[in-house]
Design a protein around this motif. Structure first.
Motif, PDB file in Angstrom:
ATOM      1  N   ARG A 120       0.839  -1.218   0.000  1.00 38.99           N
ATOM      2  CA  ARG A 120       0.000   0.000   0.000  1.00 38.99           C
ATOM      3  C   ARG A 120       0.866   1.257   0.000  1.00 38.99           C
ATOM      4  O   ARG A 120       0.641   2.160  -0.785  1.00 38.99           O
ATOM      5  CB  ARG A 120      -0.985   0.013   1.163  1.00 38.99           C
ATOM      6  N   CYS A 121       1.808   1.373   0.894  1.00 41.00           N
ATOM      7  CA  CYS A 121       2.824   2.414   0.859  1.00 41.00           C
ATOM      8  C   CYS A 121       4.009   1.903   1.668  1.00 41.00           C
ATOM      9  O   CYS A 121       3.898   0.887   2.364  1.00 41.00           O
ATOM     10  CB  CYS A 121       2.304   3.743   1.401  1.00 41.00           C
ATOM     11  N   LEU A 122       5.156   2.593   1.573  1.00 42.56           N
ATOM     12  CA  LEU A 122       6.360   2.125   2.243  1.00 42.56           C
ATOM     13  C   LEU A 122       6.589   2.878   3.545  1.00 42.56           C
ATOM     14  O   LEU A 122       6.235   4.050   3.675  1.00 42.56           O
ATOM     15  CB  LEU A 122       7.578   2.308   1.331  1.00 42.56           C
ATOM     16  N   LYS A 123       7.197   2.207   4.494  1.00 43.96           N
ATOM     17  CA  LYS A 123       7.646   2.890   5.700  1.00 43.96           C
ATOM     18  C   LYS A 123       8.724   3.897   5.319  1.00 43.96           C
ATOM     19  O   LYS A 123       9.476   3.696   4.369  1.00 43.96           O
ATOM     20  CB  LYS A 123       8.207   1.872   6.700  1.00 43.96           C
ATOM     21  N   LEU A 215       9.134   9.495  -5.086  1.00 39.83           N
ATOM     22  CA  LEU A 215       9.188   9.516  -3.624  1.00 39.83           C
ATOM     23  C   LEU A 215       7.797   9.690  -3.031  1.00 39.83           C
ATOM     24  O   LEU A 215       7.433   9.013  -2.061  1.00 39.83           O
ATOM     25  CB  LEU A 215      10.112  10.635  -3.143  1.00 39.83           C
ATOM     26  N   TYR A 216       7.009  10.588  -3.608  1.00 40.17           N
ATOM     27  CA  TYR A 216       5.640  10.794  -3.129  1.00 40.17           C
ATOM     28  C   TYR A 216       4.858   9.477  -3.196  1.00 40.17           C
ATOM     29  O   TYR A 216       4.164   9.105  -2.243  1.00 40.17           O
ATOM     30  CB  TYR A 216       4.961  11.871  -3.974  1.00 40.17           C
ATOM     31  N   ALA A 217       4.982   8.766  -4.303  1.00 40.64           N
ATOM     32  CA  ALA A 217       4.247   7.508  -4.467  1.00 40.64           C
ATOM     33  C   ALA A 217       4.710   6.461  -3.464  1.00 40.64           C
ATOM     34  O   ALA A 217       3.892   5.692  -2.943  1.00 40.64           O
ATOM     35  CB  ALA A 217       4.419   6.991  -5.897  1.00 40.64           C
ATOM     36  N   MET A 218       6.001   6.430  -3.176  1.00 45.65           N
ATOM     37  CA  MET A 218       6.497   5.469  -2.194  1.00 45.65           C
ATOM     38  C   MET A 218       5.914   5.746  -0.813  1.00 45.65           C
ATOM     39  O   MET A 218       5.528   4.830  -0.083  1.00 45.65           O
ATOM     40  CB  MET A 218       8.028   5.511  -2.142  1.00 45.65           C
ATOM     41  N   HIS A 254       0.349  10.504   7.894  1.00 46.01           N
ATOM     42  CA  HIS A 254       1.468   9.684   8.349  1.00 46.01           C
ATOM     43  C   HIS A 254       2.812  10.117   7.775  1.00 46.01           C
ATOM     44  O   HIS A 254       3.863   9.659   8.237  1.00 46.01           O
ATOM     45  CB  HIS A 254       1.224   8.206   8.009  1.00 46.01           C
ATOM     46  N   VAL A 255       2.818  11.024   6.779  1.00 46.18           N
ATOM     47  CA  VAL A 255       4.076  11.474   6.178  1.00 46.18           C
ATOM     48  C   VAL A 255       4.701  12.538   7.080  1.00 46.18           C
ATOM     49  O   VAL A 255       4.055  13.526   7.430  1.00 46.18           O
ATOM     50  CB  VAL A 255       3.840  12.031   4.764  1.00 46.18           C
ATOM     51  N   SER A 256       5.960  12.345   7.447  1.00 44.56           N
ATOM     52  CA  SER A 256       6.622  13.245   8.396  1.00 44.56           C
ATOM     53  C   SER A 256       6.801  14.641   7.817  1.00 44.56           C
ATOM     54  O   SER A 256       6.774  14.848   6.600  1.00 44.56           O
ATOM     55  CB  SER A 256       7.986  12.681   8.792  1.00 44.56           C
ATOM     56  N   LYS A 257       7.018  15.606   8.702  1.00 43.47           N
ATOM     57  CA  LYS A 257       7.193  16.999   8.282  1.00 43.47           C
ATOM     58  C   LYS A 257       8.432  17.172   7.411  1.00 43.47           C
ATOM     59  O   LYS A 257       8.426  17.925   6.435  1.00 43.47           O
ATOM     60  CB  LYS A 257       7.283  17.908   9.509  1.00 43.47           C
ATOM     61  N   ASP A 258       9.523  16.480   7.768  1.00 43.92           N
ATOM     62  CA  ASP A 258      10.736  16.593   6.952  1.00 43.92           C
ATOM     63  C   ASP A 258      10.523  16.042   5.549  1.00 43.92           C
ATOM     64  O   ASP A 258      10.998  16.622   4.559  1.00 43.92           O
ATOM     65  CB  ASP A 258      11.890  15.848   7.630  1.00 43.92           C
ATOM     66  N   ALA A 259       9.822  14.907   5.444  1.00 45.30           N
ATOM     67  CA  ALA A 259       9.543  14.332   4.122  1.00 45.30           C
ATOM     68  C   ALA A 259       8.652  15.264   3.312  1.00 45.30           C
ATOM     69  O   ALA A 259       8.871  15.469   2.108  1.00 45.30           O
ATOM     70  CB  ALA A 259       8.892  12.963   4.271  1.00 45.30           C
ATOM     71  N   GLN A 260       7.644  15.848   3.950  1.00 41.99           N
ATOM     72  CA  GLN A 260       6.771  16.802   3.262  1.00 41.99           C
ATOM     73  C   GLN A 260       7.567  18.003   2.768  1.00 41.99           C
ATOM     74  O   GLN A 260       7.382  18.470   1.638  1.00 41.99           O
ATOM     75  CB  GLN A 260       5.655  17.272   4.200  1.00 41.99           C
TER      76      GLN A 260
END
Length: 290
Positions: A120-123, A215-218, A254-260
């Motif tokens: 579904r998505c990656l950690k 990266l967004y899709a992962m 669930h996506v962290s602030k740094d990743a965003q």
């Protein structure tokens, strides 16, 4: 030439007992994928037993078209030029009366696309590792004056250790001053300047945009932009790019602030303001792999 979607794996099972064809020292087994000009077969070296992916290009499909032949030659040139742990390895090229056979590394882990679908998505730790490998390979390409121009999930494979293997260099081109004019690639992964701007574009910035979409899709399990989210069968490219230009990416909780933050710096419509590969590598989110 529309490049093969390499290694789109067929249902697994026992290998067929039917008669197999030989191509030089390679025994051709089941079909792994199909493309406009032929097929990709699993091949076994008859002396060593090593497995390879063998891309068969039918000469009659290339014909006498200079542009089609040029794309095949460019792909082979790119594969011969690039030697990197996360880029598919070229072992040999065999030419027969009917075929050009490109002997490639066999990535037994399948497509990254299928791996994401299964989870579904990656950690974030897994996505971070794979993205760092992707960025490493793209930076190497660009240093060797090659841009891929068709980076997407279907063109990223996994080896048996679940490391990235970048494939499908059918749209690859040399970048001398980094300016290009040919629009190509897959719409949902292609940078907006390919459609919106008239004239030349920076090939390296186009690859960086595609890396951001990957990266967004992962992390999210779906693509950041769609021409019409309410119509899955929609295929309006102009509407898609109007949407990209007017709508910043949104993220699940669930996506962290740094990743965003990293994605917001990559998925910037203006290529002059988009992060460079060096910027990406020095971002806090990628610090564990710096």
């Amino acid at each position: 030439m529309e490049p093969f979607t390499l290694y789109r794996r067929q249902p697994q099972g026992r290998r067929s007992n039917t008669r197999h064809i030989k191509m030089g020292p390679y025994l051709l087994l089941q079909t792994l994928g199909e493309g406009e000009f032929g097929k990709v077969k699993l091949g076994i070296h008859t002396e060593t037993g090593q497995e390879f992916a063998i891309k068969l290009i039918r000469k009659e499909t290339v014909g006498y078209s200079a542009s089609r032949l040029n794309k095949v030659e460019r792909e082979i040139h790119a594969l011969r030029t690039l030697k990197h742990p996360y880029i598919v390895k070229l072992f040999n090229v065999i030419e027969t009366e009917k075929y050009i056979a490109i002997i490639l590394e066999y990535a037994s882990g399948g497509e990254l696309f299928e791996y994401i679908l299964a989870h579904r998505c990656l950690k974030e730790k897994d996505a971070r590792r794979l993205f760092a490998q992707l960025i490493s390979s793209v930076q190497y390409m660009h240093r060797r004056k090659i841009v891929h121009r068709d980076l997407k999930l279907e063109n990223l494979l996994l080896d048996r250790n679940r490391n990235i293997v970048v494939t499908d260099f059918g749209f690859a081109n040399n970048k001398q001053d980094d300016l290009m004019a040919t629009s190509c690639g897959s719409p949902c992964y292609a940078a907006p300047e390919l459609v919106v701007n008239e004239g030349q574009y920076a090939g390296s910035a186009v690859d960086i945009w595609s890396c951001g979409v990957i990266l967004y899709a992962m992390l999210c399990g779906y693509l950041p932009f769609d021409d019409d989210p309410c119509n899955p069968d929609g295929n309006n490219i102009n509407q898609l790019y109007r949407y990209i230009l007017s709508t910043p990416p949104s993220f699940p909780k669930h996506v962290s602030k740094d990743a965003q933050d990293l994605l917001r710096q990559i998925l910037v419509a203006d290529p002059q303001k988009r992060y460079t590969l060096d910027d990406i590598q020095h971002h806090p989110w990628l610090k564990p792999h710096s």
